[in-house]
Design a protein around this motif. Structure first.
Motif, PDB file in Angstrom:
ATOM      1  N   ALA A 128      32.284  24.739 -33.148  1.00  0.00           N
ATOM      2  CA  ALA A 128      32.788  25.492 -34.083  1.00  0.00           C
ATOM      3  C   ALA A 128      32.437  25.291 -35.454  1.00  0.00           C
ATOM      4  CB  ALA A 128      34.433  25.611 -33.725  1.00  0.00           C
ATOM      5  N   ASP A 129      32.275  24.133 -35.636  1.00  0.00           N
ATOM      6  CA  ASP A 129      32.062  23.349 -36.828  1.00  0.00           C
ATOM      7  C   ASP A 129      30.697  23.398 -37.400  1.00  0.00           C
ATOM      8  OD1 ASP A 129      34.773  22.930 -37.337  1.00  0.00           O
ATOM      9  OD2 ASP A 129      34.683  21.009 -36.429  1.00  0.00           O
ATOM     10  N   ARG A 130      29.644  23.584 -36.409  1.00  0.00           N
ATOM     11  CA  ARG A 130      28.171  23.703 -36.754  1.00  0.00           C
ATOM     12  C   ARG A 130      27.837  25.038 -37.401  1.00  0.00           C
ATOM     13  NH1 ARG A 130      25.425  20.758 -31.561  1.00  0.00           N
ATOM     14  NH2 ARG A 130      26.737  18.813 -31.731  1.00  0.00           N
ATOM     15  N   TYR A 131      26.698  25.142 -37.749  1.00  0.00           N
ATOM     16  CA  TYR A 131      26.099  26.351 -38.366  1.00  0.00           C
ATOM     17  C   TYR A 131      24.877  26.767 -37.391  1.00  0.00           C
ATOM     18  CZ  TYR A 131      28.679  25.566 -42.770  1.00  0.00           C
ATOM     19  OH  TYR A 131      29.483  25.447 -43.926  1.00  0.00           O
ATOM     20  N   GLY A 146      19.209  29.982 -27.175  1.00  0.00           N
ATOM     21  CA  GLY A 146      20.093  30.169 -26.223  1.00  0.00           C
ATOM     22  C   GLY A 146      21.693  30.027 -26.588  1.00  0.00           C
ATOM     23  N   GLN A 147      21.810  28.804 -27.265  1.00  0.00           N
ATOM     24  CA  GLN A 147      23.126  28.601 -27.781  1.00  0.00           C
ATOM     25  C   GLN A 147      23.636  29.811 -28.797  1.00  0.00           C
ATOM     26  OE1 GLN A 147      22.330  24.622 -29.184  1.00  0.00           O
ATOM     27  NE2 GLN A 147      23.770  23.933 -27.448  1.00  0.00           N
ATOM     28  N   ARG A 148      22.785  30.205 -29.760  1.00  0.00           N
ATOM     29  CA  ARG A 148      23.064  31.344 -30.647  1.00  0.00           C
ATOM     30  C   ARG A 148      23.367  32.405 -30.010  1.00  0.00           C
ATOM     31  NH1 ARG A 148      19.463  28.767 -34.807  1.00  0.00           N
ATOM     32  NH2 ARG A 148      17.514  29.065 -33.368  1.00  0.00           N
ATOM     33  N   GLN A 149      22.751  32.797 -28.946  1.00  0.00           N
ATOM     34  CA  GLN A 149      23.032  34.093 -27.992  1.00  0.00           C
ATOM     35  C   GLN A 149      24.340  33.801 -27.204  1.00  0.00           C
ATOM     36  OE1 GLN A 149      22.854  37.096 -28.560  1.00  0.00           O
ATOM     37  NE2 GLN A 149      20.901  37.695 -27.725  1.00  0.00           N
ATOM     38  N   ARG A 150      24.468  32.695 -27.096  1.00  0.00           N
ATOM     39  CA  ARG A 150      26.041  32.430 -26.344  1.00  0.00           C
ATOM     40  C   ARG A 150      27.138  32.655 -27.505  1.00  0.00           C
ATOM     41  NH1 ARG A 150      26.096  29.374 -21.077  1.00  0.00           N
ATOM     42  NH2 ARG A 150      24.001  29.223 -20.674  1.00  0.00           N
ATOM     43  N   VAL A 151      26.901  32.455 -28.851  1.00  0.00           N
ATOM     44  CA  VAL A 151      27.785  32.415 -29.768  1.00  0.00           C
ATOM     45  C   VAL A 151      28.018  34.135 -29.918  1.00  0.00           C
ATOM     46  CG1 VAL A 151      28.124  32.265 -32.290  1.00  0.00           C
ATOM     47  CG2 VAL A 151      27.261  30.373 -30.813  1.00  0.00           C
ATOM     48  N   GLY A 152      26.824  34.849 -29.960  1.00  0.00           N
ATOM     49  CA  GLY A 152      26.944  36.286 -30.274  1.00  0.00           C
ATOM     50  C   GLY A 152      27.812  36.942 -28.926  1.00  0.00           C
ATOM     51  N   ILE A 153      27.679  36.418 -27.634  1.00  0.00           N
ATOM     52  CA  ILE A 153      28.493  36.808 -26.523  1.00  0.00           C
ATOM     53  C   ILE A 153      29.912  36.694 -26.840  1.00  0.00           C
ATOM     54  CG2 ILE A 153      28.853  36.608 -24.212  1.00  0.00           C
ATOM     55  CD1 ILE A 153      25.483  36.183 -23.921  1.00  0.00           C
ATOM     56  N   ALA A 154      30.166  35.287 -27.404  1.00  0.00           N
ATOM     57  CA  ALA A 154      31.538  34.969 -27.318  1.00  0.00           C
ATOM     58  C   ALA A 154      32.188  35.892 -28.705  1.00  0.00           C
ATOM     59  CB  ALA A 154      31.676  33.432 -27.902  1.00  0.00           C
ATOM     60  N   ARG A 155      31.454  36.185 -29.663  1.00  0.00           N
ATOM     61  CA  ARG A 155      31.965  37.017 -30.623  1.00  0.00           C
ATOM     62  C   ARG A 155      32.323  38.267 -30.247  1.00  0.00           C
ATOM     63  NH1 ARG A 155      27.870  38.149 -35.652  1.00  0.00           N
ATOM     64  NH2 ARG A 155      26.697  38.919 -33.846  1.00  0.00           N
ATOM     65  N   ALA A 156      31.401  38.733 -29.355  1.00  0.00           N
ATOM     66  CA  ALA A 156      31.468  40.197 -28.691  1.00  0.00           C
ATOM     67  C   ALA A 156      32.791  40.161 -27.738  1.00  0.00           C
ATOM     68  CB  ALA A 156      30.477  40.488 -27.829  1.00  0.00           C
ATOM     69  N   LEU A 175      34.458  29.800 -26.907  1.00  0.00           N
ATOM     70  CA  LEU A 175      33.300  28.779 -26.805  1.00  0.00           C
ATOM     71  C   LEU A 175      33.248  28.331 -25.248  1.00  0.00           C
ATOM     72  CD1 LEU A 175      33.223  27.331 -30.205  1.00  0.00           C
ATOM     73  CD2 LEU A 175      31.719  29.110 -29.461  1.00  0.00           C
ATOM     74  N   ARG A 176      34.205  27.788 -24.631  1.00  0.00           N
ATOM     75  CA  ARG A 176      34.247  27.258 -23.405  1.00  0.00           C
ATOM     76  C   ARG A 176      33.798  28.435 -22.388  1.00  0.00           C
ATOM     77  NH1 ARG A 176      38.741  23.834 -25.401  1.00  0.00           N
ATOM     78  NH2 ARG A 176      40.244  25.863 -24.750  1.00  0.00           N
ATOM     79  N   LEU A 177      34.234  29.801 -22.784  1.00  0.00           N
ATOM     80  CA  LEU A 177      34.091  30.687 -21.838  1.00  0.00           C
ATOM     81  C   LEU A 177      32.648  30.980 -21.682  1.00  0.00           C
ATOM     82  CD1 LEU A 177      35.450  32.908 -19.926  1.00  0.00           C
ATOM     83  CD2 LEU A 177      35.379  34.407 -22.064  1.00  0.00           C
ATOM     84  N   VAL A 178      31.908  30.914 -22.722  1.00  0.00           N
ATOM     85  CA  VAL A 178      30.425  31.187 -22.639  1.00  0.00           C
ATOM     86  C   VAL A 178      29.378  29.905 -22.681  1.00  0.00           C
ATOM     87  CG1 VAL A 178      30.582  33.240 -24.225  1.00  0.00           C
ATOM     88  CG2 VAL A 178      30.083  30.824 -25.150  1.00  0.00           C
TER      89      VAL A 178
END
Length: 357
Positions: free
Chosen positions: A166-169, A176-186, A156-159
């Motif tokens: 991490a505790d949010r939905y 933009g934050q959701r896409q960062r989450v997708g990048i972190a998952r990848a 999460l810090r990396l993106v």
């Protein structure tokens, strides 16, 4: 399918400079009609129809074209979610569709995908921490369970996100934050190759630049190879080292960013570039007619050159003979055009203002 200048000897498996991704003769056809009453030889939708590509480590290749030209279908085949009708996909010399389940699982750790829509690609019932950790759960051999929370915080810090996210939905985050989450998952499994399928097209323009800057930074920091699929040529120009232009299931032009943008030889490429908005129209140079008509059906593509029905300079040969993707006299990079356009001559500029007089 022969591609002229792109035909090369098979890479040596011991060569450290061999492509991390190598696609040869790839086709994906969908038979028309369904069920027992489908007629034999009734035809097919030729979504991808003979594509050759190479991607080297640390390189970003942009794949561009209109909606419906086959870009996303190609991405699905490359990720193994669709099987090709013909052709091969090699990841670091291994044929993706010749591997057994165990071998395929290992290869898939090395290539991950960033999807287009950050709204639908995240499970709304899972917290951000669980979403980012999901690849680690699927591949438990990568990291022990007790180390996963720390890894999630690191990703999460990396993106550019606060680990407290991490505790949010997903619904509590912006696009933009959701896409960062997708990048972190990848990035969770430490891949060497990212497939990005229009990762900023669903975002506001003000957010697109932030995500593009993030992807560029991650590529440099992690040494990632990236296949970046988009229809926005301005986005591709910013991020990519090489460009491949796709039309109706086939690659019609490919080259370095400088070659394709400064001197496009295929009429389709030049028309796409002419449609890109520029702040000052006087800087565009020579005017090029914009594309007219709709993209032909991939179930019934035109004979010969597939672009001829929309090409302002089509001739009789274009209807009779399909052009190979090759470097032709007077050009400096491969194009699939019998009559490639000459290099553009930039208009004279005023030395003080940089504008055309």
């Amino acid at each position: 399918m022969s591609t002229g200048a792109l035909d090369r000897a098979d890479p040596d498996p011991s060569d450290p400079d061999r492509p991390i991704l190598r696609v040869r003769g790839l086709a994906k056809h969908y038979p028309t009609g369904h069920g027992p009453f489908r007629r034999r030889g009734a035809g097919a939708v030729r979504a991808v129809d003979g594509v050759d590509l190479e991607l080297r480590r640390g390189e970003t290749l942009g794949l561009v074209g209109e909606s419906g030209c086959g870009k996303s279908t190609l991405a699905s085949v490359l990720m193994g979610t669709e099987r090709p009708s013909t052709g091969t996909v090699e990841v670091d010399g291994q044929d993706l569709f010749a591997l057994d389940r165990r071998q395929l699982r290992a290869v898939r750790r090395r290539m991950q995908m960033v999807l287009q829509d950050p709204y639908s690609s995240l499970d709304p019932r899972m917290t951000i921490g669980r979403i980012v950790a999901e690849p680690l759960v699927i591949h438990p051999e990568v990291l022990p369970r007790e180390q996963r929370p720390g890894k999630v915080a690191e990703l999460l810090r990396l993106v550019g996100l606060d680990p407290a996210h991490a505790d949010r939905y997903p619904h509590q985050l912006s696009g933009g934050q959701r896409q960062r989450v997708g990048i972190a998952r990848a990035l969770a499994l430490g891949p060497e190759l990212l497939l990005c399928d229009e990762p900023v097209s669903a975002l506001d323009v003000s957010v697109q630049a932030q995500v593009l800057n993030l992807l560029a930074d991650l590529r440099e920091r992690l040494g990632l190879a990236c296949l970046f699929i988009a229809h926005d040529l301005a986005v591709v120009q910013y991020l990519c080292d090489r460009i491949a232009v796709m039309y109706l299931g086939r690659i019609v032009e490919t080259g370095t960013r400088e070659q394709v943008y400064a001197s496009p030889h295929h009429p389709y490429t030049r028309a796409l570039l002419a449609a890109v908005p520029v702040p000052d129209p006087t800087l565009r140079g020579a005017q090029v007619a914009l594309l007219e008509g709709d993209l032909p059906s991939p179930a019934d593509p035109p004979s010969g050159c597939r672009f001829r029905t929309r090409c302002p300079q089509a001739r009789e040969r274009c209807a009779q003979e399909e052009p190979a993707l090759t470097v032709r006299p007077g050009t400096d990079h491969p194009t699939a055009c019998h009559f490639p356009l000459p290099a553009q001559v930039p208009p004279p500029r005023d030395a003080a203002t940089g504008k055309a007089p």
